[in-house]
Write an enzyme that holds these catalytic residues in place. Structure first.
Site, mmCIF file in Angstrom:
data_model
loop_
_atom_site.group_PDB
_atom_site.id
_atom_site.type_symbol
_atom_site.label_atom_id
_atom_site.label_comp_id
_atom_site.label_asym_id
_atom_site.label_seq_id
_atom_site.Cartn_x
_atom_site.Cartn_y
_atom_site.Cartn_z
ATOM 1 N N TYR A 47 1.169 16.084 5.252
ATOM 2 C CA TYR A 47 0.712 17.330 4.633
ATOM 3 C C TYR A 47 1.021 18.554 5.491
ATOM 4 O O TYR A 47 1.011 19.680 4.990
ATOM 5 C CB TYR A 47 -0.796 17.300 4.371
ATOM 6 C CG TYR A 47 -1.282 16.206 3.459
ATOM 7 C CD1 TYR A 47 -0.397 15.379 2.766
ATOM 8 C CD2 TYR A 47 -2.642 15.974 3.300
ATOM 9 C CE1 TYR A 47 -0.860 14.369 1.940
ATOM 10 C CE2 TYR A 47 -3.117 14.978 2.471
ATOM 11 C CZ TYR A 47 -2.222 14.167 1.807
ATOM 12 O OH TYR A 47 -2.687 13.165 0.988
ATOM 13 N N HIS A 105 0.126 5.604 5.518
ATOM 14 C CA HIS A 105 0.244 6.405 4.298
ATOM 15 C C HIS A 105 0.988 5.667 3.184
ATOM 16 O O HIS A 105 0.573 5.703 2.020
ATOM 17 C CB HIS A 105 0.957 7.724 4.617
ATOM 18 C CG HIS A 105 0.678 8.813 3.643
ATOM 19 N ND1 HIS A 105 0.720 10.142 3.977
ATOM 20 C CD2 HIS A 105 0.339 8.788 2.328
ATOM 21 C CE1 HIS A 105 0.421 10.888 2.918
ATOM 22 N NE2 HIS A 105 0.203 10.080 1.908
ATOM 23 N N SER A 135 -2.838 2.936 2.537
ATOM 24 C CA SER A 135 -2.721 3.756 1.332
ATOM 25 C C SER A 135 -1.483 3.320 0.567
ATOM 26 O O SER A 135 -0.448 3.009 1.175
ATOM 27 C CB SER A 135 -2.613 5.235 1.722
ATOM 28 O OG SER A 135 -2.519 6.068 0.592
ATOM 29 N N ASN A 136 -1.598 3.267 -0.738
ATOM 30 C CA ASN A 136 -0.479 2.909 -1.619
ATOM 31 C C ASN A 136 0.014 1.477 -1.393
ATOM 32 O O ASN A 136 1.196 1.186 -1.579
ATOM 33 C CB ASN A 136 0.689 3.903 -1.438
ATOM 34 C CG ASN A 136 0.283 5.315 -1.787
ATOM 35 O OD1 ASN A 136 -0.072 5.616 -2.922
ATOM 36 N ND2 ASN A 136 0.322 6.210 -0.791
ATOM 37 N N GLN A 157 -6.184 3.529 -0.147
ATOM 38 C CA GLN A 157 -6.189 4.791 -0.888
ATOM 39 C C GLN A 157 -5.013 4.777 -1.875
ATOM 40 O O GLN A 157 -3.864 4.621 -1.470
ATOM 41 C CB GLN A 157 -6.059 5.963 0.086
ATOM 42 C CG GLN A 157 -6.210 7.313 -0.567
ATOM 43 C CD GLN A 157 -6.095 8.458 0.420
ATOM 44 O OE1 GLN A 157 -5.207 9.296 0.299
ATOM 45 N NE2 GLN A 157 -6.982 8.505 1.405
ATOM 46 N N GLY A 229 -8.469 23.965 -5.338
ATOM 47 C CA GLY A 229 -7.981 25.188 -4.716
ATOM 48 C C GLY A 229 -8.914 26.363 -4.872
ATOM 49 O O GLY A 229 -8.770 27.368 -4.163
ATOM 50 N N GLU A 236 -17.802 22.414 -8.800
ATOM 51 C CA GLU A 236 -17.813 21.541 -9.978
ATOM 52 C C GLU A 236 -17.650 20.083 -9.583
ATOM 53 O O GLU A 236 -18.347 19.197 -10.103
ATOM 54 C CB GLU A 236 -16.695 21.954 -10.936
ATOM 55 C CG GLU A 236 -16.610 21.117 -12.198
ATOM 56 C CD GLU A 236 -15.481 21.573 -13.113
ATOM 57 O OE1 GLU A 236 -14.898 20.709 -13.791
ATOM 58 O OE2 GLU A 236 -15.172 22.777 -13.139
#
Length: 270
Positions: A47, A105, A135-136, A157, A229, A236
């Site tokens: 990221y 990852h 992950s994956n 993940q 974002g 929410e």
């Protein structure tokens, strides 16, 4: 906030994802998320936002030991020395003394999983990583990682939302005591157009996104890490603990991707 436990780790069921957040906007989003109640942050080497996430953590009035911080090693850096380098660079960039959860990852068949996991276990022994996961990973890949690790694989993940069939992985994870962490849990916005989710939202005075998150975290061993974002969406996504879907409603959402067999239904309490 509710939490799930596995392999000695206790993780808040709703986390804050930081993919595609950068610079000052990432820093502010992380600070804001922590100050409104998030305690689970998810980032990754790929990221390229560790420094901004670290600044957000530093700016928030939340003690570090109350935050569960996850990052990931990219698939091109799974050799033992690179795993260690990535982890130690992450510590510097995040300005933290430890990483709560370090994940592979993506799998990379060119590097033996034993080498990668072995390096991650060494980082645990050094005290700079507290828990490890993946992950994956497919079920077979997850089993290989579990066999390779001297400590529990805490989570796998994966992309998971009501339009993605994860029933086989979910059943295996429940049986094995591995958590499933859902990334892109809102289907990159696609769930907002789902009639069933919208209808249930009207029934509870919630949005389709909130129904989706509630459906995920009502499943045993499932966490969700939505990215938001805007401040309104961050609020929410946290407002999902004041209602509960019925067993029939849970099944109805599951059946969007196929029939829910009796074995999994029993494990889900449905």
């Amino acid at each position: 906030m509710e939490s799930r436990s596995a392999g000695g780790a206790t993780i808040p069921v709703i986390g804050f994802g930081t993919y595609n957040l950068y610079g000052e906007s990432c820093e502010q989003a992380v600070r804001d998320a922590l100050e409104m109640g998030y305690r689970h942050l998810d980032t990754a080497e790929f990221y390229d936002n560790h420094r901004a996430v670290g600044r957000g953590i530093a700016a928030a009035s939340v003690p570090r030991d109350e935050i569960f911080l996850t990052t990931k090693v990219w698939k091109t850096n799974l050799e033992a020395n690179r795993v260690k380098d990535v982890a130690r660079t992450a510590l510097q960039e995040l300005d933290t003394e430890y990483i709560d959860l370090l994940l592979v990852h993506w799998p990379n068949e060119a590097v033996p999983i034993e080498e990668t996991i072995g390096a991650m276990n060494e980082l645990q022994r050094d005290g700079v990583v507290r828990h490890v996961g993946v992950s994956n990973f497919s079920i077979d890949q997850l089993q290989a990682a579990m066999a390779a690790s001297q400590t529990p694989i805490v989570t796998n993940q994966v992309q998971y939302d009501p339009t993605v069939d994860r029933r086989d992985l979910l059943e295996f994870a429940i049986e094995s005591g591995v958590l499933v962490t859902a990334y892109s849990p809102l289907g990159k916005g696609n769930v907002l157009e789902n009639d069933t989710l919208a209808e249930l939202g009207d029934r509870y005075g919630k949005s389709a996104a909130q129904i989706t998150l509630r459906w995920l975290i009502q499943q045993p061993g499932v966490l969700a890490i939505p990215k938001a974002g805007t401040r309104d969406h961050r609020y929410e996504n946290l407002a999902v603990f004041d209602f509960e879907l019925t067993a029939g409603e849970m099944r109805r959402i599951f059946e969007a991707t196929g029939e829910l067999d009796d074995s999994l239904a029993a494990k889900l309490g449905l």
